[in-house]
Structure formats: C-alpha cells, structure tokens
Design a protein around this motif. Structure first.
Motif, PDB file in Angstrom:
ATOM      1  N   ASN A  55       0.902  -0.960   0.062  1.00 32.38           N
ATOM      2  CA  ASN A  55      -0.021   0.003  -0.012  1.00 32.38           C
ATOM      3  C   ASN A  55       0.861   1.329  -0.017  1.00 32.38           C
ATOM      4  O   ASN A  55       1.821   1.318   0.642  1.00 32.38           O
ATOM      5  N   GLU A  56       0.408   2.049  -0.725  1.00 26.82           N
ATOM      6  CA  GLU A  56       1.312   3.513  -0.689  1.00 26.82           C
ATOM      7  C   GLU A  56       0.624   4.435  -0.225  1.00 26.82           C
ATOM      8  O   GLU A  56       1.064   5.777  -0.415  1.00 26.82           O
ATOM      9  N   THR A  57      -0.684   4.343   0.478  1.00 22.75           N
ATOM     10  CA  THR A  57      -1.276   5.724   0.809  1.00 22.75           C
ATOM     11  C   THR A  57      -0.720   5.709   2.111  1.00 22.75           C
ATOM     12  O   THR A  57      -0.469   4.881   3.183  1.00 22.75           O
ATOM     13  N   PRO A  58      -0.349   7.098   2.494  1.00 22.54           N
ATOM     14  CA  PRO A  58       0.397   7.294   3.848  1.00 22.54           C
ATOM     15  C   PRO A  58      -0.545   6.902   5.100  1.00 22.54           C
ATOM     16  O   PRO A  58      -1.658   6.746   4.912  1.00 22.54           O
ATOM     17  N   PHE A  59      -0.188   6.906   6.413  1.00 18.11           N
ATOM     18  CA  PHE A  59      -1.010   6.172   7.228  1.00 18.11           C
ATOM     19  C   PHE A  59      -0.752   7.433   8.513  1.00 18.11           C
ATOM     20  O   PHE A  59       0.380   7.757   8.864  1.00 18.11           O
ATOM     21  N   PRO A  60      -1.928   7.565   9.044  1.00 19.64           N
ATOM     22  CA  PRO A  60      -1.770   8.505  10.174  1.00 19.64           C
ATOM     23  C   PRO A  60      -1.598   7.861  11.687  1.00 19.64           C
ATOM     24  O   PRO A  60      -2.515   7.087  11.712  1.00 19.64           O
ATOM     25  N   LEU A  61      -0.326   8.149  12.373  1.00 18.07           N
ATOM     26  CA  LEU A  61      -0.256   7.592  13.493  1.00 18.07           C
ATOM     27  C   LEU A  61      -0.652   8.560  14.556  1.00 18.07           C
ATOM     28  O   LEU A  61      -0.265   9.702  14.352  1.00 18.07           O
ATOM     29  N   TYR A  62      -1.544   8.585  15.345  1.00 19.94           N
ATOM     30  CA  TYR A  62      -2.207   9.167  16.479  1.00 19.94           C
ATOM     31  C   TYR A  62      -1.290   9.182  17.761  1.00 19.94           C
ATOM     32  O   TYR A  62      -1.054   7.939  18.223  1.00 19.94           O
ATOM     33  N   VAL A  63      -0.802  10.145  18.524  1.00 21.92           N
ATOM     34  CA  VAL A  63      -0.030  10.101  19.610  1.00 21.92           C
ATOM     35  C   VAL A  63      -0.838  11.211  20.636  1.00 21.92           C
ATOM     36  O   VAL A  63      -1.298  12.094  20.051  1.00 21.92           O
ATOM     37  N   TRP A  64      -0.797  10.951  21.947  1.00 23.64           N
ATOM     38  CA  TRP A  64      -1.397  11.817  22.906  1.00 23.64           C
ATOM     39  C   TRP A  64      -1.024  11.804  24.270  1.00 23.64           C
ATOM     40  O   TRP A  64      -0.036  10.968  24.622  1.00 23.64           O
ATOM     41  N   ASN A  65      -0.988  12.796  25.204  1.00 24.93           N
ATOM     42  CA  ASN A  65      -0.600  12.958  26.480  1.00 24.93           C
ATOM     43  C   ASN A  65      -1.689  12.226  27.422  1.00 24.93           C
ATOM     44  O   ASN A  65      -2.862  12.482  27.617  1.00 24.93           O
ATOM     45  N   THR A  66      -1.314  11.355  28.090  1.00 23.65           N
ATOM     46  CA  THR A  66      -2.077  10.728  29.201  1.00 23.65           C
ATOM     47  C   THR A  66      -1.540  10.891  30.656  1.00 23.65           C
ATOM     48  O   THR A  66      -2.151  10.079  31.561  1.00 23.65           O
ATOM     49  N   PHE A  67      -0.745  11.926  30.745  1.00 27.78           N
ATOM     50  CA  PHE A  67      -0.159  12.198  32.050  1.00 27.78           C
ATOM     51  C   PHE A  67      -0.981  13.518  32.744  1.00 27.78           C
ATOM     52  O   PHE A  67      -0.505  14.673  32.213  1.00 27.78           O
ATOM     53  N   SER A  68      -1.633  13.596  33.742  1.00 25.06           N
ATOM     54  CA  SER A  68      -2.199  14.296  34.175  1.00 25.06           C
ATOM     55  C   SER A  68      -1.600  15.696  34.830  1.00 25.06           C
ATOM     56  O   SER A  68      -1.861  16.732  34.892  1.00 25.06           O
ATOM     57  N   ARG A  69      -0.454  15.330  35.148  1.00 19.14           N
ATOM     58  CA  ARG A  69       0.456  16.380  35.769  1.00 19.14           C
ATOM     59  C   ARG A  69       1.273  17.095  34.828  1.00 19.14           C
ATOM     60  O   ARG A  69       1.968  17.914  35.191  1.00 19.14           O
ATOM     61  N   ILE A  70       1.023  16.744  33.634  1.00 18.93           N
ATOM     62  CA  ILE A  70       2.018  17.563  32.526  1.00 18.93           C
ATOM     63  C   ILE A  70       0.956  18.205  31.559  1.00 18.93           C
ATOM     64  O   ILE A  70       0.107  17.631  30.877  1.00 18.93           O
ATOM     65  N   PRO A  71       0.656  19.542  31.890  1.00 18.85           N
ATOM     66  CA  PRO A  71      -0.330  20.418  31.080  1.00 18.85           C
ATOM     67  C   PRO A  71      -0.263  20.084  29.434  1.00 18.85           C
ATOM     68  O   PRO A  71      -1.240  20.023  28.864  1.00 18.85           O
ATOM     69  N   VAL A  72       1.090  20.295  29.135  1.00 18.85           N
ATOM     70  CA  VAL A  72       1.288  20.050  27.702  1.00 18.85           C
ATOM     71  C   VAL A  72       2.687  19.151  27.505  1.00 18.85           C
ATOM     72  O   VAL A  72       3.774  19.450  28.160  1.00 18.85           O
ATOM     73  N   MET A  73       2.336  18.412  26.755  1.00 16.32           N
ATOM     74  CA  MET A  73       3.485  17.156  26.692  1.00 16.32           C
ATOM     75  C   MET A  73       4.297  17.344  25.168  1.00 16.32           C
ATOM     76  O   MET A  73       3.287  17.128  24.042  1.00 16.32           O
ATOM     77  N   HIS A  74       5.485  17.432  24.958  1.00 16.39           N
ATOM     78  CA  HIS A  74       6.062  17.629  23.675  1.00 16.39           C
ATOM     79  C   HIS A  74       6.661  16.163  23.548  1.00 16.39           C
ATOM     80  O   HIS A  74       7.439  15.889  23.983  1.00 16.39           O
ATOM     81  N   ILE A  75       5.995  15.873  22.131  1.00 20.95           N
ATOM     82  CA  ILE A  75       6.245  14.491  21.815  1.00 20.95           C
ATOM     83  C   ILE A  75       7.248  14.475  20.630  1.00 20.95           C
ATOM     84  O   ILE A  75       6.642  15.137  19.567  1.00 20.95           O
ATOM     85  N   GLU A  76       8.352  14.024  20.703  1.00 21.56           N
ATOM     86  CA  GLU A  76       9.000  13.929  19.336  1.00 21.56           C
ATOM     87  C   GLU A  76       9.276  12.547  18.751  1.00 21.56           C
ATOM     88  O   GLU A  76       9.061  11.370  19.419  1.00 21.56           O
ATOM     89  N   ALA A  77       9.170  12.577  17.352  1.00 19.28           N
ATOM     90  CA  ALA A  77       9.145  11.215  16.547  1.00 19.28           C
ATOM     91  C   ALA A  77      10.379  11.169  15.790  1.00 19.28           C
ATOM     92  O   ALA A  77      10.792  12.130  15.104  1.00 19.28           O
ATOM     93  N   GLU A  78      11.090  10.111  15.736  1.00 19.73           N
ATOM     94  CA  GLU A  78      12.116   9.838  14.743  1.00 19.73           C
ATOM     95  C   GLU A  78      12.207   8.428  14.475  1.00 19.73           C
ATOM     96  O   GLU A  78      11.861   7.332  15.239  1.00 19.73           O
ATOM     97  N   ALA A  79      12.453   8.102  13.153  1.00 18.04           N
ATOM     98  CA  ALA A  79      12.575   7.028  12.559  1.00 18.04           C
ATOM     99  C   ALA A  79      14.203   6.496  12.559  1.00 18.04           C
ATOM    100  O   ALA A  79      14.916   7.286  12.294  1.00 18.04           O
ATOM    101  N   ASP A  80      14.370   5.119  12.729  1.00 21.47           N
ATOM    102  CA  ASP A  80      15.775   4.763  12.593  1.00 21.47           C
ATOM    103  C   ASP A  80      16.278   4.219  11.147  1.00 21.47           C
ATOM    104  O   ASP A  80      17.522   3.848  10.989  1.00 21.47           O
ATOM    105  N   VAL A  81      15.486   4.362  10.244  1.00 23.99           N
ATOM    106  CA  VAL A  81      15.790   4.185   8.610  1.00 23.99           C
ATOM    107  C   VAL A  81      15.227   5.344   8.090  1.00 23.99           C
ATOM    108  O   VAL A  81      14.438   6.158   8.319  1.00 23.99           O
TER     109      VAL A  81
END
Length: 597
Positions: A55-81
């Motif tokens: 399949n050549e259609t791009p895929f949406p990966l969803y990420v989110w903050n589940t920690f109540s003690r952090i109002p804003v979570m900064h999430i970084e994504a990195e691929a190894d290839v």
C-alpha cells in the motif's frame, strides 16, 4: 589567638541526601540494565505496528498525552531508517481527560525509491522528557527494486490504438531525480511482447522526444460551514492558494478554480483553465464576497472533485450527436484524448478540512475516475483535526501528495517547482505489433543510455484483435490552435503506412495563411523532403511533398506542416475549410484519411 571554626550542619554525620540520590540513581541504572524502565509510560499511541505491505497510501499515527501532571506534553518522533518519513516530527498534546485525549497526528510515509525488492522493517521512536519512550514497528514490501538508478522511467502511460499500435509516454530522470534530456538516437531501445524482443525495422519501433508537457492544475476550494467556523481556516486556504501555488506556476501553466460551500447547490466553476494567473489571483480575492456571501452550509467535497474532473474531459465528447452518429467520430476522439494525456501534466489541489456531508459521489468514484483521467489529487489539509481518512485516500490512491498547512506548509511550493522542472525530459515510444492472434500479451520496453539502463512493463495487456484495422490507411489530423493572440492549424501525421514517398495536398482556408514546415527537432517529418507549391490565391494552394531517399517512417507520427493565420481578429476564428490529399499517388490500396478537428 583563639580560632573559631564554623561547623557544617551535618558535620560529623554522613551526607544522607547525596547517598540517597546515589542509591536511587543506582537503582534506576539497575532497572534500566534489567530491561525495566521506571519512567512513566504516559505517551499514548494508536498503533504499535504499521504494516504498509504494498500500500502506498500514507498512514496517520496518533499520539497523545495521558499524564495529568503535565499540562502540555512535547512528543518527538524519529525513525531509525531513512525510508520512513514523518510529518511533523514533533507535536504538542494537552492534558484534556475530561473532554477526551488531545490526539495529534503524525503522517507516516514510505519512500519506496530508497528500497530494493523484498521485505523491509524499520521503527519509529516516540520520546518526551522524563517519559518512557514508545516504539512503533513499520513493515513494507517491495515487489521490485524501487531505487533510482542512473536512468529511470517516470510516470509511464501506455496507450493502445488502431491499427495495432502501442504507445508509451514517459519522462526520464537520473539518479539525482533531474530530467534527462537527450537526443533519441543516443538511446538503445528494445521492445518486448511477452518477453520476446520485436524487430525494430519491421514494427516501426521508434523513440521520439515529446514536447514539454503543459501543467494543468485545478484548485478545489472548501468554503463550507465547517471551514467558516474554524478560526483562521479561510485565511489559510486563500494564503495557500495564492502564495504557495499560483505564485509559483510557470507562465504556460493552465489553472482553474472550483468552489463548494453549500449542499443545496452544485459546486461552482469560478474559472476554467487559463494561463492568466493575474485573473486567478483576482478571483481568489473575490470568492467570499461575490460567490459565498453569508451563506455556507454542508460540504459536497466529492461532488466538487467530480466537477473539477469534468474540466479534464472537456472537448472529448460532441454534444447533440446520437450514438449511431457518433461512431464514425470515435477514432478521432480517441486520438484527441490520447494527445491530451501525452501532452498534459494533470493535477488537482484541493484545500479543505476533508469532511464530506452531502455528496452524491463516493470517495471511490472520485479516485477511480481520477486514475482513469491520469489526474493526481493533491491535498492541503486545513484545521486542527482534518478528516485524514478521506484526505490520505484521495492523495494516496491518485499518486498525489498530502500536505498539512499547519505542519509542513513549507513543502508545498517546492513540490510545485519540482513538477515544473520535470515537465521537460518527455519521450514517446511507439511500435506496430505484427501479432494477429486473439490472445493478449504483456508489452514492455528497455532503454539504455551509456552504461545506464531502465525497463518498464505495462500493467494492461494488449490483445491485437481489439485494435485490428486497415494498416494501409494512413491518418492525418488537422488541429486548430488559438492562444488569444495568434491562430494557426497543425497538419499532423497520426499514422503512416509503409513506403510513402509522396504527399500531395489541396488546402483551402477561411483566411489568408502562410505555410511553415516543421523541423525534426520540433517533431516534424518533412524537413528533408522536397516541396512544390502551386498557389491558387491567398486562401487556397496545392502542396506536393516528395522524397527521393527514405519514405515516411512506418507507423510514424508528427507534424507535417502548419498554417499560420497570424494575429487573431476579434470575433473571428480562422479555420481550415478543406484539406484534401491525392490518394491516386499510391499503389497496393495505400490511402490516407484526413480528419479536421
């Protein structure tokens, strides 16, 4: 003298705080070494595995903050290839448990041009400060080597027609993805039918340079209620259309505008295709006030795309003819459609939040029709939560590209420039099969330039019986052109029988004209032929072309000559009234049919 010493608070006692920290650090190190990570596992992810397969259609990966003690979570994504591409590479997710998690999308794409044949695996690592990293496994499968070599066949289009013809149009690029522009004679060409090489001299196998393709682009703009109610959405839409797309078009690019803003009325064609880019910019500034006003409602997104696709079909059907009247004209329409596909680079840019509420058409109807018309649908997603299922399917299934205006707007204009830079380097390959069996075969070809080579095999098989016709009948087509400033008519050879050494025409036109013989560099066929001209008056003449050496190439095509009518007179359209050819010159039933478009 007495000496006064200042004792520390812990003087004489161990430093318990320091020792405690050392113990904690040691425990953490032991846990990490043992495979246990004491950090909170609070990065939410929608998938732990993404299997693209073929399949050549791009895929949406969803990420989110589940920690109540952090109002804003900064999430970084990195691929190894390097073949895994992520857009964007970082997101910020709010803690919003009461209203549902603040899910942010990262679009995962696979760059197949970096992969060889077989299965490939990679991994995406998601990190946030003091949080336990999360990993997503990615798998993709390649049926063949997708890596760019020294010579690459790009966007091949196969076209089959009578009599027994196979045409391929494509562009060539080098290892750096730049257009390859070389004389056709420098290439070594071999054509195959079910893996067997055909004889070039017998089949008329020939490679020719094609004119740079013209860029055709339609803007499909969403002014529906959901866009009106999203803060900044319309400003983003107009900014993208005006400053990221129209601004970067080359002068020859033809662009149009299609609007949708309500479900109770059909989409509106603001502009058909035009090269007047100033006019397009002017219209973009008037849409809200003159076409939308205060009324906006449901979003017929798919119907609007169908309206846009209608523009790419204009001129291919004669209105008012009954089916039995249409039959004699069908070969002409086939060639008109063929020329459009070969000479045009077709794109739609739809700027929208992706929601469809009111269309009669379905998503699959749009993508299937776009593929049949060789139109790529590119998408610019607007808003915080665009409908990615719709948008990624539209782009992924039509060889288009998805852009997020918020996350990778900077990639839009370079994409436009890349399209324009590669309009050159176009080629067309043709041969006439000698196979007459009622059995389909798989056609393909291989070409080499110096030490580099490339090959292509068509997906659609060819059945000779389906394209059977009289091989002794040549086809000549007269095509009128008018750019608003000058008018002319091209006299084109669409198919040449064997052993044609003479062509004698009688031409009559509605206005005075001058004859221009096209050179070989411009795709002409008669530059080296002799010519005799008999002028009747400024609107009628007889032309006799003849060769004392080589005949017209068998199955050959190209422009014979043009009739230049000069500057366009307002309210008038010069045209060729008569273009007759003298068929008495030929033996063995060879003859020509002339079609005036």
């Amino acid at each position: 003298m007495a000496t006064v010493k200042t004792a520390s608070r812990n003087s004489g006692f161990p430093d318990f705080a320091r020792i405690g920290m050392q113990i904690i650090a040691g425990c953490v190190a032991l846990l990490l070494l043992s495979g246990c990570d004491p950090r909170p596992n609070r990065i939410g992810i929608s998938n732990t595995v993404i299997d693209f397969g073929l399949n050549e259609t791009p895929f949406p990966l969803y990420v989110w903050n589940t920690f109540s003690r952090i109002p804003v979570m900064h999430i970084e994504a990195e691929a190894d290839v390097d073949w895994i591409q992520l857009t964007p590479s970082s997101v910020d997710s709010l803690w919003a448990r009461e209203s549902g998690y603040d899910k942010r999308s990262i679009i995962v794409r696979v760059n197949r041009s970096l992969l060889d044949e077989g299965e490939h695996k990679g991994q995406i690592k998601l990190t946030s400060t003091a949080m336990r990293p999360r990993k997503v496994d990615v798998r993709v499968y390649m049926e063949s080597d997708g890596r760019l070599g020294g010579l690459n066949i790009i966007n091949p289009v196969s076209w089959y027609s009578e009599p027994y013809l196979l045409d391929f149009a494509f562009s060539l690029r080098d290892a750096d993805n730049n257009a390859v522009v070389e004389a056709p004679g420098l290439f070594d060409i071999t054509a195959f039918e079910d893996g067997e090489a055909v004889r070039a001299s017998e089949t008329g196998l020939a490679l020719r340079r094609a004119s740079p393709r013209q860029f055709f682009l339609d803007l499909v703009l969403d002014y529906s209620l959901s866009m009106q109610e999203t803060l900044g959405a319309l400003q983003s839409l107009e900014d993208a259309a005006r400053n990221d797309i129209v601004r970067f078009l080359n002068p020859d690019a033809a662009a149009g505008i299609t609007l949708f803003n309500r479900e109770d009325r059909p989409p509106v064609v603001i502009s058909d295709f035009t090269t007047d880019h100033a006019y397009l910019r002017e219209q973009l500034g008037r849409i809200q006030q003159e076409y939308v006003g205060r009324f906006a409602s449901g979003a017929p997104l798919f119907d609007a795309l169908q309206t846009s696709l209608d523009k790419f079909e204009e001129g291919q059907v004669l209105l008012g003819l009954m089916p039995d009247q249409l039959d004699p004209w069908l070969p002409l329409f086939v060639r008109l459609d063929e020329n459009a596909v070969l000479n045009q680079c077709r794109h739609i840019f739809v700027i929208t939040d992706g929601y469809d509420t009111s269309s009669k058409a379905r998503l699959n109807d749009v993508t299937r029709r776009a593929r049949n018309l060789f139109v790529s649908i590119n998408v610019i997603g607007i808003g915080e939560e665009p409908h990615l299922a719709n948008l990624l399917t539209l782009s992924g299934e039509t060889k288009g590209v998805y852009f997020s205006f918020r996350d990778n707007r900077e990639s839009i204009s370079p994409y436009i420039e890349d399209i324009i830079n590669n309009l050159a380097g176009q080629y067309r390959l043709r041969w006439a099969t000698l196979n007459r069996r009622n059995q389909a075969f798989a056609p393909g070809f291989q070409m080499a330039l110096a030490s580099n080579s490339a090959a292509h095999y068509a997906e659609a098989k060819y059945n000779p019986v389906k394209y059977a016709a009289d091989t002794l009948r040549g086809i000549i087509q007269v095509v009128h052109r008018d750019d608003g400033l000058r008018s002319d008519a091209l006299v084109n050879m669409e198919y040449a029988p064997r052993f044609v050494y003479d062509l004698r025409f009688f031409i009559e036109a509605s206005h005075p004209f001058e004859v221009e013989i096209w050179g070989e560099d411009a795709g002409g066929l008669l530059e080296r032929w002799n010519i005799e001209t008999t002028v009747v008056d400024d609107r009628r003449l007889q032309l006799h072309f003849y060769s004392l050496e080589a005949p017209l190439p068998f199955a050959g095509y190209g422009t014979l000559f043009s009739l230049d009518f000069g500057e366009v007179v307002s309210g008038e359209r010069p045209e060729v009234v008569t273009c007759d050819i003298d068929n008495s010159l030929y033996e063995d039933a060879v003859h020509f049919l002339v079609e005036i478009e």
